[in-house]
Design a protein around this motif. Structure first.
Motif, PDB file in Angstrom:
ATOM      1  N   ALA A 164      -3.990 -13.266  13.805  1.00 23.34           N
ATOM      2  CA  ALA A 164      -5.290 -12.945  14.400  1.00 23.34           C
ATOM      3  C   ALA A 164      -5.347 -11.497  14.877  1.00 23.34           C
ATOM      4  O   ALA A 164      -6.350 -10.800  14.668  1.00 23.34           O
ATOM      5  CB  ALA A 164      -5.584 -13.899  15.550  1.00 23.34           C
ATOM      6  N   LEU A 165      -4.273 -11.035  15.509  1.00 26.03           N
ATOM      7  CA  LEU A 165      -4.258  -9.667  16.028  1.00 26.03           C
ATOM      8  C   LEU A 165      -4.006  -8.630  14.945  1.00 26.03           C
ATOM      9  O   LEU A 165      -4.501  -7.505  15.018  1.00 26.03           O
ATOM     10  CB  LEU A 165      -3.177  -9.550  17.120  1.00 26.03           C
ATOM     11  N   GLY A 166      -3.255  -9.013  13.924  1.00 28.60           N
ATOM     12  CA  GLY A 166      -2.878  -8.049  12.903  1.00 28.60           C
ATOM     13  C   GLY A 166      -3.877  -7.871  11.780  1.00 28.60           C
ATOM     14  O   GLY A 166      -3.865  -6.838  11.084  1.00 28.60           O
ATOM     15  N   PHE A 167      -4.744  -8.851  11.578  1.00 23.58           N
ATOM     16  CA  PHE A 167      -5.630  -8.808  10.411  1.00 23.58           C
ATOM     17  C   PHE A 167      -7.106  -8.959  10.775  1.00 23.58           C
ATOM     18  O   PHE A 167      -7.920  -9.337   9.936  1.00 23.58           O
ATOM     19  CB  PHE A 167      -5.232  -9.901   9.420  1.00 23.58           C
ATOM     20  N   GLY A 168      -7.440  -8.663  12.020  1.00 28.75           N
ATOM     21  CA  GLY A 168      -8.846  -8.730  12.399  1.00 28.75           C
ATOM     22  C   GLY A 168      -9.025  -8.416  13.867  1.00 28.75           C
ATOM     23  O   GLY A 168      -8.084  -8.044  14.566  1.00 28.75           O
ATOM     24  N   ASP A 169     -10.248  -8.580  14.333  1.00 28.58           N
ATOM     25  CA  ASP A 169     -10.542  -8.383  15.742  1.00 28.58           C
ATOM     26  C   ASP A 169     -11.041  -9.705  16.327  1.00 28.58           C
ATOM     27  O   ASP A 169     -10.841 -10.759  15.737  1.00 28.58           O
ATOM     28  CB  ASP A 169     -11.565  -7.255  15.929  1.00 28.58           C
ATOM     29  N   SER A 171     -14.251 -10.453  16.893  1.00 27.77           N
ATOM     30  CA  SER A 171     -15.689 -10.556  16.673  1.00 27.77           C
ATOM     31  C   SER A 171     -16.002 -11.675  15.689  1.00 27.77           C
ATOM     32  O   SER A 171     -15.119 -12.174  14.980  1.00 27.77           O
ATOM     33  CB  SER A 171     -16.250  -9.230  16.146  1.00 27.77           C
ATOM     34  N   LEU A 172     -17.261 -12.041  15.623  1.00 23.94           N
ATOM     35  CA  LEU A 172     -17.694 -13.110  14.728  1.00 23.94           C
ATOM     36  C   LEU A 172     -17.447 -12.772  13.270  1.00 23.94           C
ATOM     37  O   LEU A 172     -16.976 -13.604  12.491  1.00 23.94           O
ATOM     38  CB  LEU A 172     -19.189 -13.393  14.954  1.00 23.94           C
ATOM     39  N   THR A 173     -17.748 -11.542  12.890  1.00 28.98           N
ATOM     40  CA  THR A 173     -17.672 -11.166  11.473  1.00 28.98           C
ATOM     41  C   THR A 173     -16.399 -10.413  11.106  1.00 28.98           C
ATOM     42  O   THR A 173     -16.108 -10.263   9.914  1.00 28.98           O
ATOM     43  CB  THR A 173     -18.881 -10.294  11.094  1.00 28.98           C
ATOM     44  N   GLY A 174     -15.638  -9.963  12.093  1.00 29.93           N
ATOM     45  CA  GLY A 174     -14.456  -9.171  11.799  1.00 29.93           C
ATOM     46  C   GLY A 174     -13.147  -9.846  12.114  1.00 29.93           C
ATOM     47  O   GLY A 174     -12.081  -9.236  11.984  1.00 29.93           O
ATOM     48  N   SER A 175     -13.181 -11.105  12.509  1.00 34.56           N
ATOM     49  CA  SER A 175     -11.954 -11.805  12.876  1.00 34.56           C
ATOM     50  C   SER A 175     -11.159 -12.218  11.649  1.00 34.56           C
ATOM     51  O   SER A 175     -11.708 -12.394  10.550  1.00 34.56           O
ATOM     52  CB  SER A 175     -12.287 -13.050  13.705  1.00 34.56           C
ATOM     53  N   ALA A 176      -9.868 -12.386  11.845  1.00 32.70           N
ATOM     54  CA  ALA A 176      -9.022 -12.893  10.768  1.00 32.70           C
ATOM     55  C   ALA A 176      -9.446 -14.304  10.382  1.00 32.70           C
ATOM     56  O   ALA A 176      -9.285 -14.722   9.229  1.00 32.70           O
ATOM     57  CB  ALA A 176      -7.561 -12.874  11.203  1.00 32.70           C
ATOM     58  N   VAL A 177      -9.983 -15.047  11.346  1.00 32.87           N
ATOM     59  CA  VAL A 177     -10.450 -16.421  11.080  1.00 32.87           C
ATOM     60  C   VAL A 177     -11.470 -16.432   9.962  1.00 32.87           C
ATOM     61  O   VAL A 177     -11.331 -17.165   8.974  1.00 32.87           O
ATOM     62  CB  VAL A 177     -11.050 -17.044  12.363  1.00 32.87           C
ATOM     63  N   VAL A 178     -12.512 -15.622  10.098  1.00 34.86           N
ATOM     64  CA  VAL A 178     -13.566 -15.634   9.088  1.00 34.86           C
ATOM     65  C   VAL A 178     -13.102 -14.980   7.796  1.00 34.86           C
ATOM     66  O   VAL A 178     -13.524 -15.375   6.697  1.00 34.86           O
ATOM     67  CB  VAL A 178     -14.849 -14.958   9.637  1.00 34.86           C
ATOM     68  N   ASP A 258      -6.223 -11.013  25.002  1.00 31.07           N
ATOM     69  CA  ASP A 258      -6.414 -12.089  24.026  1.00 31.07           C
ATOM     70  C   ASP A 258      -7.401 -13.076  24.631  1.00 31.07           C
ATOM     71  O   ASP A 258      -7.016 -14.065  25.246  1.00 31.07           O
ATOM     72  CB  ASP A 258      -5.081 -12.776  23.725  1.00 31.07           C
ATOM     73  N   PRO A 259      -8.698 -12.818  24.474  1.00 27.96           N
ATOM     74  CA  PRO A 259      -9.718 -13.590  25.193  1.00 27.96           C
ATOM     75  C   PRO A 259      -9.614 -15.095  24.968  1.00 27.96           C
ATOM     76  O   PRO A 259      -9.243 -15.550  23.886  1.00 27.96           O
ATOM     77  CB  PRO A 259     -11.036 -13.036  24.621  1.00 27.96           C
ATOM     78  N   ILE A 260      -9.935 -15.839  26.011  1.00 26.21           N
ATOM     79  CA  ILE A 260     -10.037 -17.288  25.883  1.00 26.21           C
ATOM     80  C   ILE A 260     -11.265 -17.582  25.033  1.00 26.21           C
ATOM     81  O   ILE A 260     -12.396 -17.343  25.440  1.00 26.21           O
ATOM     82  CB  ILE A 260     -10.159 -17.938  27.276  1.00 26.21           C
ATOM     83  N   ASN A 261     -11.044 -18.087  23.831  1.00 25.24           N
ATOM     84  CA  ASN A 261     -12.127 -18.244  22.861  1.00 25.24           C
ATOM     85  C   ASN A 261     -11.871 -19.497  22.040  1.00 25.24           C
ATOM     86  O   ASN A 261     -10.922 -19.553  21.249  1.00 25.24           O
ATOM     87  CB  ASN A 261     -12.218 -17.015  21.962  1.00 25.24           C
ATOM     88  N   LYS A 262     -12.711 -20.511  22.226  1.00 23.98           N
ATOM     89  CA  LYS A 262     -12.532 -21.774  21.515  1.00 23.98           C
ATOM     90  C   LYS A 262     -12.788 -21.622  20.019  1.00 23.98           C
ATOM     91  O   LYS A 262     -12.072 -22.194  19.197  1.00 23.98           O
ATOM     92  CB  LYS A 262     -13.471 -22.823  22.123  1.00 23.98           C
ATOM     93  N   LYS A 263     -13.789 -20.856  19.644  1.00 27.14           N
ATOM     94  CA  LYS A 263     -14.167 -20.760  18.232  1.00 27.14           C
ATOM     95  C   LYS A 263     -13.109 -20.041  17.400  1.00 27.14           C
ATOM     96  O   LYS A 263     -12.955 -20.323  16.211  1.00 27.14           O
ATOM     97  CB  LYS A 263     -15.528 -20.081  18.105  1.00 27.14           C
TER      98      LYS A 263
END
Length: 376
Positions: A164-169, A171-178, A258-263
């Motif tokens: 998550a930290l190495g491949f994105g931020d 944000s909704l559109t810039g996270s490694a998740v998406v 590392d914000p507390i973020n459920k999504k």
């Protein structure tokens, strides 16, 4: 004081925790809108934490708690039987999840039925994440004991957080998740109601979410170990609660970086929810199993006996209610307007949600009365 465990060393506290979680899952899923619902009945819009954000990880935690009993029984049949059983169960839950996530497969606009294309089929979802985390946790537990499970949880958090930290931020559109979900599943197969294609139950979050399952396993393994030696005492539960409190404090300390973020199911969010669940379980064991304060526990235990089945029925019912039109509004909104709006304010939607939960409980009670237990 003796332990009030049930047969096979089970704890009533676990059944109560599972049932209460299912009941709360149903209630929070009934939220109509931000304007008509209390803030705690809604997920955080992004960073932050509400009561609703605690529900799903708690279900994963009690899934792990159940594994502390079932994994041993499954393993008695050998590796072939063990992995067939967990793979079969995981597949059933996953496929049910795909069905539930896309039901009723159509929209009704101005009286016209529009069938959804398979090209927009949502692949991930709540049940799908339960299936994947169950499979990963159960697979690991076949090979390791509690120390290995603890190490596995730490490694999964490190891998998930590192990616998550190495491949994105964040944000909704810039996270490694998406980015991972878009690359592996395709944007059209993601959840479409976040303002952009984004699935809050995506692939990357499955890794830290598995730590929630392993945490439930570890917590109950600790309880069983102490009880087996006849030494489960108040100080053990106090130590357990203190450990949970420490995890909560660690999560809050991590929140600035590392914000507390459920999504995104961040590391801080995982630690926070595990900490809360450990504290809650310790308190419930003290109240229900040691002090035998069992009045009212049967209500929640009834929910827990057919947990996934009741959740699925509730979800399908709500999907139908949001799809079928009555005049110019959905059936769900029509029921609210004509049955509950008179209560006024946000209390109206809460009362409606609680009423629906009682209907679901009645179904669970009937199934239990007939000794029908749906095992996915």
């Amino acid at each position: 004081m003796s332990d009030a465990t049930g047969t096979n060393g089970r704890y009533l506290a676990i059944d109560v925790m599972r049932g209460a979680t299912v009941a709360l899952m149903i209630v929070v899923n009934m939220a109509i809108s931000e304007a008509l619902s209390f803030g705690q009945m809604l997920h955080s819009s992004w960073d932050g934490f509400t009561l609703t954000d605690a529900v799903f990880p708690t279900f994963l935690f009690v899934t792990g708690a159940s594994l502390a009993f079932t994994a041993e029984r499954y393993a008695c049949g050998g590796s072939g039987t063990y992995f067939r059983r967990i793979a079969s169960r995981s597949l059933r839950i996953f496929l049910c999840g795909v069905f539930v996530s896309n039901f009723p497969f159509l929209s009704i606009v101005q009286g016209q039925v529009a069938w959804h294309s398979i090209d927009t089929l949502r692949i991930m979802g709540v049940l799908q994440r339960i299936a994947l985390t169950y499979f990963l946790a159960a697979s690991l537990l076949y090979f390791v004991r509690w120390r290995g499970a603890l190490l596995g949880a730490v490694v999964l958090l490190a891998i998930g957080g590192g990616i998550a930290l190495g491949f994105g931020d964040h944000s909704l559109t810039g996270s490694a998740v998406v980015r991972i979900d878009t690359a592996m599943l395709g944007a059209r197969h993601l959840y479409q109601l976040e303002g952009a294609p984004f699935d809050p139950e995506g692939l990357l979050g499955t890794l830290p979410a598995t730590a929630n399952v392993l945490a439930g396993y570890l917590a109950v393994t600790f309880l069983r170990h102490r009880a087996a030696k006849g030494r489960l005492a108040g100080r053990d539960l106090a130590a357990m609660a203190a450990t949970g409190g420490g995890l909560v404090l660690l999560a809050l300390a991590l929140h600035p970086v590392d914000p507390i973020n459920k999504k995104l199911w961040t590391t801080a969010y995982t630690l926070l929810t595990i900490g809360i669940d450990v504290v809650v379980l310790a308190m419930l064991v003290q109240l229900v199993d040691r002090w035998r304060a069992t009045r009212g526990t049967g209500y929640f235990a009834t929910f827990g006996k057919n947990a996934l089945a009741i959740y699925i029925v509730a979800d399908l019912t709500m999907a139908i209610a949001w799809t079928l039109p009555v005049g110019h509004v959905a059936l769900f909104r029509w029921v609210y307007d004509h049955g509950f709006a008179w209560i006024g304010g946000k209390w109206a939607s809460l009362v409606m949600a609680l009423a629906f939960a009682q209907i679901c409980w009645a179904l669970a009670w009937l199934l239990d009365r007939q000794r029908i237990y749906v095992k996915l």
